[in-house]
Design a protein around this motif. Structure first.
Motif, PDB file in Angstrom:
ATOM      1  N   ILE A  57       0.499  -1.438  -0.515  1.00 13.23           N
ATOM      2  CA  ILE A  57      -0.088  -0.144   0.012  1.00 13.23           C
ATOM      3  C   ILE A  57       1.030   1.234   0.197  1.00 13.23           C
ATOM      4  CG2 ILE A  57      -1.740   1.269   1.415  1.00 13.23           C
ATOM      5  CD1 ILE A  57      -2.955  -1.357   2.188  1.00 13.23           C
ATOM      6  N   LEU A  58       1.650   1.457   0.836  1.00 13.53           N
ATOM      7  CA  LEU A  58       2.136   2.124   0.878  1.00 13.53           C
ATOM      8  C   LEU A  58       4.014   2.588  -0.526  1.00 13.53           C
ATOM      9  CD1 LEU A  58       3.573   2.142   4.736  1.00 13.53           C
ATOM     10  CD2 LEU A  58       1.471   3.393   3.379  1.00 13.53           C
ATOM     11  N   HIS A  59       4.067   1.518  -0.759  1.00  9.53           N
ATOM     12  CA  HIS A  59       4.967   1.726  -2.343  1.00  9.53           C
ATOM     13  C   HIS A  59       3.820   2.101  -3.342  1.00  9.53           C
ATOM     14  CE1 HIS A  59       8.421   0.614  -4.975  1.00  9.53           C
ATOM     15  NE2 HIS A  59       8.156   0.044  -5.228  1.00  9.53           N
ATOM     16  N   PHE A  60       3.516   1.304  -3.802  1.00  8.17           N
ATOM     17  CA  PHE A  60       2.444   1.430  -5.653  1.00  8.17           C
ATOM     18  C   PHE A  60       1.420   2.630  -4.945  1.00  8.17           C
ATOM     19  CE2 PHE A  60       3.250  -3.337  -4.994  1.00  8.17           C
ATOM     20  CZ  PHE A  60       4.752  -3.405  -6.558  1.00  8.17           C
ATOM     21  N   LYS A  61       1.549   3.574  -6.114  1.00 11.98           N
ATOM     22  CA  LYS A  61       1.079   4.621  -5.673  1.00 11.98           C
ATOM     23  C   LYS A  61      -0.597   4.620  -6.150  1.00 11.98           C
ATOM     24  CE  LYS A  61       4.686   7.988  -6.773  1.00 11.98           C
ATOM     25  NZ  LYS A  61       5.364   8.708  -7.555  1.00 11.98           N
ATOM     26  N   GLN A  62      -1.073   3.539  -6.769  1.00  8.27           N
ATOM     27  CA  GLN A  62      -2.406   3.208  -7.551  1.00  8.27           C
ATOM     28  C   GLN A  62      -2.721   2.722  -6.534  1.00  8.27           C
ATOM     29  OE1 GLN A  62      -2.896  -0.146  -9.887  1.00  8.27           O
ATOM     30  NE2 GLN A  62      -4.505   0.698 -11.036  1.00  8.27           N
ATOM     31  N   LEU A  63      -2.291   2.779  -5.765  1.00  3.72           N
ATOM     32  CA  LEU A  63      -3.105   1.994  -4.032  1.00  3.72           C
ATOM     33  C   LEU A  63      -3.611   3.242  -2.651  1.00  3.72           C
ATOM     34  CD1 LEU A  63      -1.138  -1.672  -3.097  1.00  3.72           C
ATOM     35  CD2 LEU A  63      -3.489  -0.913  -4.490  1.00  3.72           C
ATOM     36  N   TYR A  64      -2.704   4.359  -3.241  1.00  4.83           N
ATOM     37  CA  TYR A  64      -2.558   4.995  -2.324  1.00  4.83           C
ATOM     38  C   TYR A  64      -4.412   5.735  -2.626  1.00  4.83           C
ATOM     39  CZ  TYR A  64       2.604   6.265  -2.024  1.00  4.83           C
ATOM     40  OH  TYR A  64       4.171   5.795  -2.384  1.00  4.83           O
ATOM     41  N   SER A  65      -5.169   5.351  -0.794  1.00  6.06           N
ATOM     42  CA  SER A  65      -6.284   6.180  -0.920  1.00  6.06           C
ATOM     43  C   SER A  65      -6.977   5.993   0.753  1.00  6.06           C
ATOM     44  CB  SER A  65      -7.196   4.843  -1.699  1.00  6.06           C
ATOM     45  OG  SER A  65      -7.407   3.467  -1.195  1.00  6.06           O
ATOM     46  N   PRO A  66      -7.207   6.906   0.912  1.00  5.20           N
ATOM     47  CA  PRO A  66      -7.698   7.024   2.704  1.00  5.20           C
ATOM     48  C   PRO A  66      -8.049   5.921   2.854  1.00  5.20           C
ATOM     49  CG  PRO A  66      -8.912   9.166   1.325  1.00  5.20           C
ATOM     50  CD  PRO A  66      -8.217   8.529   0.292  1.00  5.20           C
ATOM     51  N   ALA A  67      -9.055   4.865   2.413  1.00  5.62           N
ATOM     52  CA  ALA A  67      -9.445   3.641   2.856  1.00  5.62           C
ATOM     53  C   ALA A  67      -7.908   2.711   3.026  1.00  5.62           C
ATOM     54  CB  ALA A  67     -10.839   2.925   1.667  1.00  5.62           C
ATOM     55  N   ASN A  68      -7.121   2.592   2.242  1.00  2.00           N
ATOM     56  CA  ASN A  68      -6.442   1.902   1.813  1.00  2.00           C
ATOM     57  C   ASN A  68      -5.783   2.550   3.372  1.00  2.00           C
ATOM     58  OD1 ASN A  68      -6.654  -0.065  -0.114  1.00  2.00           O
ATOM     59  ND2 ASN A  68      -5.911   0.821  -1.754  1.00  2.00           N
ATOM     60  N   PHE A  69      -4.951   3.203   3.202  1.00  3.16           N
ATOM     61  CA  PHE A  69      -3.838   3.682   4.511  1.00  3.16           C
ATOM     62  C   PHE A  69      -4.691   3.314   5.570  1.00  3.16           C
ATOM     63  CE2 PHE A  69      -3.413   7.953   1.889  1.00  3.16           C
ATOM     64  CZ  PHE A  69      -2.034   7.113   0.853  1.00  3.16           C
ATOM     65  N   LEU A  70      -5.900   3.185   5.844  1.00  5.86           N
ATOM     66  CA  LEU A  70      -5.976   2.802   7.099  1.00  5.86           C
ATOM     67  C   LEU A  70      -6.392   1.316   7.018  1.00  5.86           C
ATOM     68  CD1 LEU A  70     -10.284   4.063   7.538  1.00  5.86           C
ATOM     69  CD2 LEU A  70      -8.436   4.146   8.937  1.00  5.86           C
ATOM     70  N   VAL A  71      -6.405   0.763   6.203  1.00  3.73           N
ATOM     71  CA  VAL A  71      -5.953  -1.245   5.948  1.00  3.73           C
ATOM     72  C   VAL A  71      -4.288  -1.037   6.403  1.00  3.73           C
ATOM     73  CG1 VAL A  71      -5.439  -2.535   4.863  1.00  3.73           C
ATOM     74  CG2 VAL A  71      -8.102  -1.572   4.323  1.00  3.73           C
ATOM     75  N   ALA A  72      -3.445  -0.216   5.959  1.00  2.52           N
ATOM     76  CA  ALA A  72      -2.054  -0.529   5.881  1.00  2.52           C
ATOM     77  C   ALA A  72      -1.792  -0.161   7.441  1.00  2.52           C
ATOM     78  CB  ALA A  72      -1.372   0.979   5.086  1.00  2.52           C
ATOM     79  N   SER A  73      -2.833   0.978   8.247  1.00  2.00           N
ATOM     80  CA  SER A  73      -2.147   1.256   9.936  1.00  2.00           C
ATOM     81  C   SER A  73      -3.024   0.380  10.798  1.00  2.00           C
ATOM     82  CB  SER A  73      -2.826   2.315   9.732  1.00  2.00           C
ATOM     83  OG  SER A  73      -2.961   2.725  11.199  1.00  2.00           O
TER      84      SER A  73
END
Length: 343
Positions: A57-73
Motif C-alpha cells: 500500500i505504501l509503495h504502489f501509488k495506485q493503492l494510495y487512498s484514504p481507505a487503503n491507508f486505514l488498511v495499512a495502519s
C-alpha cells in the motif's frame, strides 16, 4: 493442547536457585515441538504477511487512498502484535514460565491491549468507510478524504495506547484483588489480574465498536443485494451504457466491502471468546484453567496472521504486489507506478 507433562513428583521451577520461583510445568518433547511449530508459524505469518500489506500500500501509488491507508495502519497493528507480543507469549505458553523480566511483562500486556483495541477501532472506521462507499460511490471520495482517514487512524492509536498503558501502570486493574495478586506473584510468572469493574469497561470498549460493525455491514450487504438486483433487472441497453461507470465503481466498492467484512467476522470470532472468558473469570473467581486461557489467547493472536491471507485470497492486486516484492521488482526505478489492475 494439554500434552504429556513431566511427573508431578519431580517438581521443576522456572528458576531452580530461587525459592520464590514459579513452578514450571513443561510439555514433553513431542507436544513441545508441535506447539513451537504452530505458534512460530503464526508469528511468521503475522510479521511477514502484514509487512507485505504495508509495503504494497505504501509503495504502489495506485493503492494510495484514504481507505487503503486505514488498511495499512491496521496491518501495522497486526505486525506489532507479531513482533512485540506473540514471540514472548509463545515461550510463556510452551515453557509455562516468563523469562523476560517484570518490566517487559507489563509492557507485553500493554502492547497486547493497545494493539487489540487499535485493530478493532480501525476495523470500525473501515466499516463506516465501506458503508459510505457502497451507499454513494461517486460522492464518497469527497466525503472520506485523506484528512478524515488520518483523524480515524490517530484516534484508533492514541485512544488504545493511552487507555491500555494508563490502566495497567496506575494499577487500577488490581484494586480489590491485592490478595490474589500477592498469591500469584512469583519469579518467572506474568499474570495480569483485572477486577470486575475494569473487565466490564474492557468488554464495552470491545462490544460497542463490534455492534457498530455488525450493524453497518448488515446494511451494506442489504444495499449490495438491492444494487445487484437493480443491475440484473435492467433491460434497456442505453440505460446500461449510461450507468456502466457507476455500476463498475459500485461493484468494486461492494467487493471491497465483502472482503473487509470477512476480515471483521474473523476478528470477532477470534477475540469474542477471549473477552467473554475474561468476564466469566473476573466474576467467578478466575476459574479458567491455564490451558484453556492459552487456547483462547492464541486464537485471538492468530487473527493478526489472518488478514493478509484474506487479502491474498480475495484481492488480485495484492497477489501481484506480493510477487513484485518477493522477486525484487519493487527495487527497480519507477516500480511505484506499476499498474496492479484494480478494475
Amino acid at each position: 493442547m494439554s500434552g504429556d507433562l513431566t511427573s508431578p513428583s519431580a517438581v521443576q521451577l522456572c528458576y531452580e536457585n530461587l525459592n520464590t520461583s514459579c513452578i514450571k510445568t513443561p510439555y514433553s518433547p513431542g507436544p513441545r515441538l508441535i506447539l513451537y511449530a504452530v505458534f512460530g508459524f503464526g508469528v511468521v505469518l503475522a510479521v511477514f504477511g502484514n509487512l507485505l500489506v504495508m509495503i504494497s500500500i505504501l509503495h504502489f501509488k495506485q493503492l494510495y487512498s484514504p481507505a487503503n491507508f486505514l488498511v495499512a495502519s491496521l496491518a501495522c497493528a497486526d505486525f506489532l502484535v507479531g513482533v512485540t507480543v506473540m514471540p514472548f507469549s509463545m515461550v510463556r505458553s510452551v515453557e509455562s514460565c516468563w523469562y523476560f523480566g517484570d518490566s517487559y511483562c507489563k509492557f507485553h500486556s500493554c502492547f497486547e491491549g493497545s494493539f487489540c483495541y487499535a485493530s478493532i477501532y480501525h476495523l470500525c472506521f473501515i466499516s463506516i468507510d465501506r458503508y459510505m462507499a457502497v451507499t454513494d460511490p461517486l460522492i464518497y471520495p469527497t466525503k472520506f478524504t485523506a484528512s478524515v482517514s488520518g483523524i480515524c487512524i490517530a484516534f484508533s492509536w492514541l485512544f488504545s495506547i493511552i487507555y491500555s498503558f494508563s490502566l495497567l501502570y496506575t494499577g487500577a486493574n488490581e484494586v480489590g484483588l491485592e490478595e490474589l495478586v500477592s498469591a500469584l506473584t512469583c519469579v518467572g510468572g506474568c499474570q495480569i489480574a483485572v477486577n470486575q469493574s475494569w473487565v466490564l469497561i474492557d468488554f464495552l470498549l470491545f462490544f460497542v465498536p463490534m455492534l457498530v460493525m455488525v450493524t453497518v455491514y448488515s446494511k451494506i450487504f442489504l444495499i449490495a443485494k438491492q444494487q445487484a438486483r437493480k443491475i440484473e433487472s435492467m433491460s434497456n441497453e442505453t440505460a446500461k451504457s449510461s450507468e456502466s461507470y457507476k455500476d463498475r465503481v459500485a461493484k468494486r466498492e461492494r467487493k471491497a466491502a465483502k472482503t473487509l467484512g470477512i476480515a471483521v467476522i474473523a476478528f470477532l470470532i477470534s477475540w469474542l471468546p477471549y473477552f467473554i472468558d475474561s468476564i466469566i473469570d473476573a466474576f467467578l473467581g478466575f476459574i479458567t484453567p491455564t490451558y484453556v486461557y492459552e487456547i483462547l489467547v492464541w486464537i485471538a493472536y492468530y487473527n493478526s496472521a489472518m488478514n493478509p491471507l484474506i487479502y491474498a485470497f480475495f484481492y488480485p492486486w495484492f497477489r501481484k504486489a506480493i510477487k513484485l516484492i518477493v522477486t525484487g521488482e519493487v527495487l527497480r526505478e519507477n516500480s511505484s507506478i506499476i499498474n496492479l489492475s484494480l478494475e
